[in-house]
Design a protein around this motif. Structure first.
Motif, PDB file in Angstrom:
ATOM      1  N   VAL A  73       0.842  -1.202   0.000  1.00 55.60           N
ATOM      2  CA  VAL A  73       0.000   0.000   0.000  1.00 55.60           C
ATOM      3  C   VAL A  73       0.876   1.250   0.000  1.00 55.60           C
ATOM      4  N   GLY A  74       1.926   1.244   0.816  1.00 55.90           N
ATOM      5  CA  GLY A  74       2.833   2.382   0.856  1.00 55.90           C
ATOM      6  C   GLY A  74       3.507   2.628  -0.480  1.00 55.90           C
ATOM      7  N   SER A  75       3.882   1.570  -1.176  1.00 52.21           N
ATOM      8  CA  SER A  75       4.529   1.714  -2.484  1.00 52.21           C
ATOM      9  C   SER A  75       3.584   2.355  -3.485  1.00 52.21           C
ATOM     10  N   ILE A  76       2.332   1.899  -3.484  1.00 53.48           N
ATOM     11  CA  ILE A  76       1.334   2.478  -4.394  1.00 53.48           C
ATOM     12  C   ILE A  76       1.071   3.943  -4.035  1.00 53.48           C
ATOM     13  N   LEU A  77       0.984   4.225  -2.723  1.00 56.55           N
ATOM     14  CA  LEU A  77       0.742   5.597  -2.268  1.00 56.55           C
ATOM     15  C   LEU A  77       1.865   6.531  -2.701  1.00 56.55           C
ATOM     16  N   PHE A  78       3.110   6.111  -2.515  1.00 57.93           N
ATOM     17  CA  PHE A  78       4.240   6.942  -2.910  1.00 57.93           C
ATOM     18  C   PHE A  78       4.325   7.091  -4.424  1.00 57.93           C
ATOM     19  N   THR A  79       3.955   6.053  -5.157  1.00 60.96           N
ATOM     20  CA  THR A  79       3.953   6.153  -6.616  1.00 60.96           C
ATOM     21  C   THR A  79       3.000   7.255  -7.079  1.00 60.96           C
ATOM     22  N   TRP A  80       1.851   7.375  -6.393  1.00 59.84           N
ATOM     23  CA  TRP A  80       0.906   8.453  -6.732  1.00 59.84           C
ATOM     24  C   TRP A  80       1.450   9.811  -6.295  1.00 59.84           C
ATOM     25  N   ILE A  81       1.948   9.892  -5.063  1.00 56.04           N
ATOM     26  CA  ILE A  81       2.443  11.176  -4.554  1.00 56.04           C
ATOM     27  C   ILE A  81       3.606  11.696  -5.403  1.00 56.04           C
TER      28      ILE A  81
END
Length: 304
Positions: free
Chosen positions: A128-136
């Motif tokens: 989830v963190g990886s996906i979140l950072f990819t968006w940010i």
């Protein structure tokens, strides 16, 4: 009768001595099935050429090891792995030490809030963190790119830039594990005698000297634990953001030894090559541990 009594006591003592070993049998079985056997089988596979589909394996001896050492991209991946470890040692070992010191001894108010805020990401999945950072960190439409645009700046396309990609993936991994390392170090620093620290402060000892001459030596046992698990994180934890975000690209620029072993086995089906790479990774980790115990462990302070 005394001889019989002595013999009975001896039998009773010998039975008691065997009880701990009997209780360890379930654990030994679990270790044998899930640790020792996979390790031995990996060593076995490293001497064969096999694609996990063919019913037969071709024995090639040490050829898999020689192919790894002769492949230029292997050295690139070794370098990437070293870079990950160094970055995570700075972000997840050195910086949490400073944060723990500051929050425990300087920012005494609201330190409960700071501890909770820093530890919160540890509960969130790294996927989830990886996906979140990819968006940010999306260089075109991400929130950070929009903010940069207000000031006429452009974000680099980090997922396609060598160097940048390792740094960002290290940040993603650190976001997940930073809080755990911080809490462990905070607990260690919080357990140091307050009288010793207050005496130093009454003598107008600078904070940086308190940190290096009191805090670091007296919390070094916990510090070395965090040091070791941070090396493990550099080898293992970073696998998830690599898998989710870059798949080792561009041109192996973000791959590390763990991910490359996975890629060789389950994408390219070069099982023997992957097994040999896994064994080399284990050897490198053992060498790092030996060096740590040889040059770092001797300066560790253990209470009592």
């Amino acid at each position: 009768m005394s001889a019989i009594t002595a013999a009975m006591k001896q039998i009773s003592v010998s039975r008691k001595n065997w009880i701990p070993y009997l209780l360890l049998i379930p654990t030994i079985i679990i270790f044998a099935v899930f640790t020792f056997w996979p390790l031995l089988y990996t060593i076995y596979l490293s001497f064969f050429d096999w694609n996990m589909i063919s019913p037969t394996k071709e024995f090639v001896g040490f050829q898999n090891y020689l192919n790894i050492l002769a492949d230029p991209k292997s050295y690139k991946i070794f370098g990437n792995t070293f870079f990950y470890i160094v970055l995570l040692l700075v972000i997840n070992c050195a910086i949490p030490y400073v944060f723990a010191f500051v929050i425990d001894l300087i920012l005494t108010k609201w330190n409960g809030f700071y501890k909770g805020a820093l530890f919160l990401p540890a509960f969130i999945s790294l996927v989830v963190g990886s996906i979140l950072f990819t968006w940010i960190l999306n260089p075109i439409s991400g929130p950070l790119a929009i903010i940069f645009g207000w000031f006429g700046l452009e974000m680099p396309i980090w997922s396609k830039s060598q160097g940048w990609v390792i740094f960002v993936l290290s940040l993603i991994t650190s976001w997940k594990v930073f809080g755990y390392n911080f809490i462990v170090l905070y607990a260690s620093i919080n357990g140091i005698s307050r009288e010793l620290i207050e005496s130093a402060r009454l003598d107008n000892v600078p904070l940086w000297r308190i940190f290096f001459q009191i805090i670091l030596p007296m919390s070094s046992a916990t510090g070395i634990y965090v040091f070791i698990i941070t090396i493990v994180q550099g080898l293992q934890f970073v696998f998830t953001p690599i898998k989710v975000v870059t798949q080792g690209g561009p041109d192996y620029a973000s791959s590390n030894l763990i991910y490359h072993a996975y890629h060789e086995a389950f994408v390219l089906y070069r099982t023997g090559h992957s097994a040999a790479l896994s064994i080399l990774t284990m050897v490198i980790f053992l060498i790092l541990l030996i060096l740590e115990f040889k040059f770092v462990e001797r300066g560790i302070y253990y209470e009592n």
